[in-house]
Design a protein around this motif. Structure first.
Motif, PDB file in Angstrom:
ATOM      1  N   ALA A 294      12.372 -70.819  41.390  1.00 14.09           N
ATOM      2  CA  ALA A 294      13.574 -71.451  41.940  1.00 14.09           C
ATOM      3  C   ALA A 294      14.797 -70.949  41.189  1.00 14.09           C
ATOM      4  CB  ALA A 294      13.483 -72.976  41.845  1.00 14.09           C
ATOM      5  N   GLY A 295      15.883 -70.724  41.912  1.00 11.53           N
ATOM      6  CA  GLY A 295      17.162 -70.383  41.304  1.00 11.53           C
ATOM      7  C   GLY A 295      17.083 -69.158  40.407  1.00 11.53           C
TER       8      GLY A 295
ATOM      9  N   SER B 285      12.790 -70.613  46.900  1.00 13.94           N
ATOM     10  CA  SER B 285      13.553 -71.467  45.997  1.00 13.94           C
ATOM     11  C   SER B 285      13.904 -72.795  46.657  1.00 13.94           C
ATOM     12  CB  SER B 285      14.830 -70.743  45.565  1.00 13.94           C
ATOM     13  OG  SER B 285      15.629 -71.552  44.721  1.00 13.94           O
ATOM     14  N   SER B 286      14.261 -72.748  47.929  1.00  9.87           N
ATOM     15  CA  SER B 286      14.590 -73.991  48.633  1.00  9.87           C
ATOM     16  C   SER B 286      13.368 -74.895  48.758  1.00  9.87           C
ATOM     17  CB  SER B 286      15.142 -73.661  50.025  1.00  9.87           C
ATOM     18  OG  SER B 286      16.311 -72.869  49.936  1.00  9.87           O
TER      19      SER B 286
ATOM     20  N   LEU C  77      12.606 -76.464  45.275  1.00 16.54           N
ATOM     21  CA  LEU C  77      13.530 -77.547  44.931  1.00 16.54           C
ATOM     22  C   LEU C  77      13.210 -78.803  45.734  1.00 16.54           C
ATOM     23  CD1 LEU C  77      16.956 -75.688  44.572  1.00 16.54           C
ATOM     24  CD2 LEU C  77      15.637 -76.805  42.765  1.00 16.54           C
TER      25      LEU C  77
ATOM     26  N   ILE D 155      18.386 -77.322  37.335  1.00 16.33           N
ATOM     27  CA  ILE D 155      18.383 -76.145  38.214  1.00 16.33           C
ATOM     28  C   ILE D 155      19.571 -76.177  39.157  1.00 16.33           C
ATOM     29  CG2 ILE D 155      17.126 -74.957  40.052  1.00 16.33           C
ATOM     30  CD1 ILE D 155      14.542 -75.906  38.779  1.00 16.33           C
ATOM     31  N   PHE D 156      19.844 -77.335  39.716  1.00 17.05           N
ATOM     32  CA  PHE D 156      20.878 -77.435  40.746  1.00 17.05           C
ATOM     33  C   PHE D 156      22.261 -77.125  40.181  1.00 17.05           C
ATOM     34  CE2 PHE D 156      23.839 -79.635  43.569  1.00 17.05           C
ATOM     35  CZ  PHE D 156      23.404 -79.179  44.799  1.00 17.05           C
TER      36      PHE D 156
ATOM     37  N   GLN E 105      21.253 -73.441  37.080  1.00 20.48           N
ATOM     38  CA  GLN E 105      20.424 -72.278  37.378  1.00 20.48           C
ATOM     39  C   GLN E 105      20.181 -72.097  38.873  1.00 20.48           C
ATOM     40  OE1 GLN E 105      20.512 -70.561  34.605  1.00 20.48           O
ATOM     41  NE2 GLN E 105      18.350 -70.430  34.092  1.00 20.48           N
ATOM     42  N   ARG E 106      21.086 -72.587  39.679  1.00 17.35           N
ATOM     43  CA  ARG E 106      20.853 -72.541  41.124  1.00 17.35           C
ATOM     44  C   ARG E 106      20.938 -71.124  41.682  1.00 17.35           C
ATOM     45  NH1 ARG E 106      24.694 -76.254  44.663  1.00 17.35           N
ATOM     46  NH2 ARG E 106      26.174 -75.085  43.408  1.00 17.35           N
TER      47      ARG E 106
END
Length: 591
Positions: free
Chosen positions: A492-493, A514-515, A518, A538-539, A542-543
């Motif tokens: 992710a990200g 990644s979506s 999450l 992450i959001f 590190q998104r």
């Protein structure tokens, strides 16, 4: 330049008889010269607009038209002299002429004399063999000199304010005409430039754009005709973008080979002024080329020095790592400041976990050094649940291709997992002795599929549901380090896992993965606070998206891809729970 008619008149005996006086010589010489207007200025004096005309010769008149040429001469004199009652050829004004009229007459006379000097000088060079012409020229020079002396005396005696004002007006008018002509000339030939629209073709690229970038059209033409070509990338269309130009077309041959050829031509033509990217267009999944000025991608300085901020985060992370290994303080965080001496009890566990994290980061920097990639200062992220969430390390420079990116990002989890697994196995194999002993309930091993399976494999019948078991605390310390590496391997990200997915399958697939990841973490956050904080991290930090590579089309080699897939699977096994209960006879698969 004097005409043929003038030479004929001067050589004829009849005409030579007229050269007895200065004024007759001037009229005879100028009567055969025709003039045309070459410039014109206007001056307003005492509410009247006076025109100043300068004439130059355009053609010659045949012999025998002396009357007509005399009329032309009269027209010139009448247009260049004020109407003061003096109709003779001598245009020197009387002393009683007013200031503005006198000044205007002088200016007209100077223009007229200058034209006549040029004409007679050219005539003299062509007919230097005619003695009559030479004599006429001498008479004309003497005449002009006498006029200049008279003009100087009259100008010095002229002190009227109107004459001075006329001079100033004339200078200002001429200056305005020059400025207007210069402005019109500049407007007629504007610089050919292309306005660059907004919307960067480079996702995730931190660009330094303080104002609208303008790319010269000549540069774009040179890129299409001299940098790209039939053997590398045949350009069909191009679109200007913020910070660069995107070229669409057909990629020829292998992407890696074509990229190297184009890059060499670009450097030979423009030096290091521009950077080249060969990417996949997300709209139609076709290759595109992007050329960006290097200056737009230079990193700006931050308000707080990186080392200072990273050091502050590191100190907090050390505190949370110590706190994580002191259960008495974890139950009551506020009591930590009253019992600060208890933190020393968590020193061994903090060192083991920190060792795994540091090995992870060192591996990144070693591979980056080998690949010529520049990394930023690592920011260690503190966590009171597991001690730390690892470190956030920015890739400062541009990575060349997916193979280099894969080796860079996979090196950290590979080294971290290797160190963690060695310490984990060592903890299971070394029996708990003295202070190196801790009693845990077997249910704790249900939190990880990998750790639970290893525990059952090594401990055997000792690991039974409901029966506490004594283990070496090194197992828990190593497990904590493995969990930190596993979380960083989530696809992710801009986590290591997200970058691995991008290097393996490209930008489009990694974005979708990644979506999905999450979304799953969001569901898990309802039941697990670690998952919740990790989703937030992450959001906001590190998104992504991941910065573009110089060449994103070529797939990595099979060995690197296989190792990276194994890393993703290993991280998944560490994070997934162990679903089977532990029994004395082995694993009970009846759930």
């Amino acid at each position: 330049m004097a005409c043929t008619s003038c030479m004929s008149l001067l050589q004829s005996s009849t005409s030579l008889g007229c050269l007895q006086s200065k004024s007759k010589t001037l009229k005879l010489l100028s009567s055969s010269i025709c003039f045309r207007p070459i410039s014109k200025s206007s001056l307003r004096l005492n509410g009247k607009k006076t025109s100043i005309s300068c004439h130059g010769m355009t053609e010659t008149q045949p012999d025998g038209n002396s009357d007509e040429t005399l009329e032309s001469k009269d027209e010139v004199e009448s247009s260049t002299a004020p109407d003061n009652g003096n109709t003779g050829s001598n245009s020197i004004p009387d002393e009683n002429i007013s200031g503005p009229q006198t000044l205007l007459s002088l200016n007209n006379l100077k223009m007229y004399n200058k034209i006549e000097e040029n004409s007679t000088a050219s005539n003299a060079s062509e007919s230097s063999t005619a003695s009559e012409t030479i004599q006429a020229l001498n008479n004309l020079k003497a005449y002009n000199k006498s006029e200049e002396i008279a003009t100087t005396n009259l100008t010095e005696s002229t002190t009227e304010p109107e004459a001075i004002q006329a001079l100033n007006n004339l200078k200002a008018y001429n200056k305005s005409e020059e400025e207007t002509a210069t402005t019109n000339l500049t407007e007629e030939k504007p610089e050919e430039i292309v306005d660059v629209a907004s919307g960067s073709p480079l996702p995730g690229m931190r660009q330094q754009l303080d104002e609208t970038v303008r790319i010269p059209k000549e540069t774009i033409d040179a890129l299409k005709d001299q940098v790209f070509g039939f053997d590398t990338f045949f350009v069909t269309t191009h679109e200007p973008y913020e910070g660069g130009v995107l070229f669409k077309g057909n990629l020829r041959g292998k992407a890696a080979t074509s990229y190297e050829k184009i890059k060499k031509r670009l450097n030979d033509k423009f030096g290091d002024q521009y950077l080249l990217f060969i990417l996949i267009n997300p709209e139609d999944e076709k290759p595109v080329a992007v050329v960006v000025p290097r200056v737009t991608l230079e990193q700006g300085s931050t308000a707080v020095p990186e080392w200072f901020a990273a050091g502050a985060f590191g100190l907090v992370t050390v505190f949370t790592l110590l706190l994580r290994n002191v259960p008495a303080l974890q139950s009551n965080l506020l009591s930590t400041f009253d019992n600060i001496e208890l933190l020393k009890d968590g020193l061994e566990g903090a060192l083991v976990t920190a060792l795994i994290i540091v090995v992870h980061e060192i591996a990144h920097f070693v591979v980056a050094k080998m690949k010529g990639i520049k990394l930023g200062v690592p920011y260690f992220v503190p966590s009171w649940q597991i001690g730390s969430f690892g470190a956030i390390t920015r890739i400062v420079s541009i990575v060349q291709n997916r193979q280099d990116l894969l080796q860079l990002v996979a090196a950290g989890p590979f080294a971290g997992f290797s160190a963690g697994l060695v310490l984990l196995l060592l903890g299971f194999l070394v029996p708990p002795i003295g202070g190196l002993s801790i009693t845990v309930d077997p249910t704790v091993f249900h939190e990880s599929f990998l750790v639970g399976g290893i525990a059952k494999l090594i401990l055997g019948d000792t690991l039974v549901e409901g029966t506490p078991v004594s283990i070496n605390p090194l197992v828990l310390w190593a497990w904590s380090g493995l969990l930190i590496n596993a979380i960083n391997s989530i696809p992710a990200g801009e986590l290591d896992g997200g970058r691995i997915a991008f290097a393996l399958w490209g930008r489009k697939v990694s974005a979708r993965l990644s979506s999905i990841t999450l979304g799953l973490l969001g569901i898990a956050a309802i039941f697990n606070d670690v998952a919740f904080y990790w989703v937030v991290l992450i959001f906001f930090l590190q998104r992504g998206p991941i910065s573009p590579l110089s060449e994103e089309i070529t797939d990595p080699d099979n060995s690197s891809a296989a190792l990276s897939v194994a890393i993703l699977l290993l991280g998944l096994l560490i994070c997934l729970p162990f679903p089977f209960p532990f029994t004395a006879t082995g694993l009970d698969f009846d759930i």
